[in-house]
Design a protein around this motif. Structure first.
Motif, PDB file in Angstrom:
ATOM      1  N   GLY A  28      27.500  58.359  78.599  1.00 15.44           N
ATOM      2  CA  GLY A  28      26.387  58.286  77.659  1.00 15.44           C
ATOM      3  C   GLY A  28      25.567  57.021  77.785  1.00 15.44           C
ATOM      4  N   ASP A  29      26.195  55.922  78.226  1.00 16.66           N
ATOM      5  CA  ASP A  29      25.474  54.659  78.373  1.00 16.66           C
ATOM      6  C   ASP A  29      24.424  54.712  79.474  1.00 16.66           C
ATOM      7  N   PHE A  30      24.553  55.684  80.380  1.00 14.57           N
ATOM      8  CA  PHE A  30      23.630  55.791  81.508  1.00 14.57           C
ATOM      9  C   PHE A  30      22.535  56.828  81.263  1.00 14.57           C
ATOM     10  N   LEU A  31      22.550  57.431  80.084  1.00 11.16           N
ATOM     11  CA  LEU A  31      21.562  58.450  79.768  1.00 11.16           C
ATOM     12  C   LEU A  31      20.363  57.864  79.039  1.00 11.16           C
ATOM     13  N   HIS A  32      19.251  58.549  79.162  1.00 13.29           N
ATOM     14  CA  HIS A  32      18.079  58.200  78.362  1.00 13.29           C
ATOM     15  C   HIS A  32      18.487  58.317  76.889  1.00 13.29           C
ATOM     16  N   PRO A  33      18.034  57.393  76.031  1.00 14.21           N
ATOM     17  CA  PRO A  33      18.437  57.430  74.610  1.00 14.21           C
ATOM     18  C   PRO A  33      18.255  58.786  73.945  1.00 14.21           C
ATOM     19  N   GLU A  34      17.222  59.516  74.348  1.00 11.16           N
ATOM     20  CA  GLU A  34      16.964  60.811  73.720  1.00 11.16           C
ATOM     21  C   GLU A  34      17.971  61.881  74.140  1.00 11.16           C
TER      22      GLU A  34
END
Length: 203
Positions: A82-88
């Motif tokens: 999740g840390d590597f995903l776009h915030p949205e």
């Protein structure tokens, strides 16, 4: 007092033990071959590969994954996907990761992932859940491909189609489109009002 086993009985037991050891060694060798092949596959595969633990943290990524996103292994392993995903997209992952573990498979799931240089790419995932001998969750196995350019082309085609459709719909003059296979009259209502008849496309 139990009778001591005879020499023949001891010999049979030794033979069985030797057979068991040989079988175990064979299985061990086959497992090692599988591990070697699998390691070669995920290291050399042209598509990005990643494996997550039950909490969504990285257990493994391959070279294609690192090359595409620009990170080193030390910057990735142990961190949350999740840390590597776009915030949205982070809530989407939190909501759907438990479903992935329950169902055991995903096909064509899309996420927007951050590259080290700060840009984002859209990727499409296919994955399965790896389980232990007891059938319990062990880790995820996922491959993905970069579909950023594909999506851009799709959006451009969609906008172009919408633009031309609006042009046709708003036209005050009849339009005829012809190719070697068909004739299309557009818009139909305009032809009806002008010619007082219904024109049917010829195919």
């Amino acid at each position: 007092m139990q009778n001591k086993p005879s020499y023949e009985e001891l010999e049979i037991r030794v033979q069985k033990l030797e057979k068991t050891l040989v079988e175990q060694e064979t299985v061990s060798n086959e497992l090692e071959k599988d591990r070697t092949w699998f390691k070669f596959f995920y290291e050399k595969a042209p598509l990005g590969y990643q494996s997550l633990d039950r909490n969504g943290n990285f257990l493994e990524v391959n070279k294609a994954w690192l090359d595409l996103l620009g990170y080193s292994r030390e910057e990735v392993i142990g961190k949350s996907f999740g840390d590597f995903l776009h915030p949205e997209w982070r809530d989407h992952f939190k909501k759907n990761f438990p479903r992935f573990k329950a169902v055991g498979e995903v096909l064509g799931v899309e996420f927007e992932i951050a590259r080290k240089n700060g840009t984002y790419i859209l990727v499409s995932f296919n994955g399965k859940i790896g389980k232990n001998a007891e059938g319990d969750f062990l880790q995820t196995h996922c491959i993905f491909r970069n579909i950023t350019e594909e999506k851009k082309i799709e959006e451009q085609l969609k906008r172009s189609e919408e633009r031309y459709r609006l042009l046709f719909d708003e036209s005050i003059n009849p339009i005829v489109i012809y190719n070697h296979r068909s004739i299309l009259f557009w818009p139909q209502n305009l032809f009806n009002s002008i010619f007082y008849c219904r024109l049917i496309p010829i195919t």
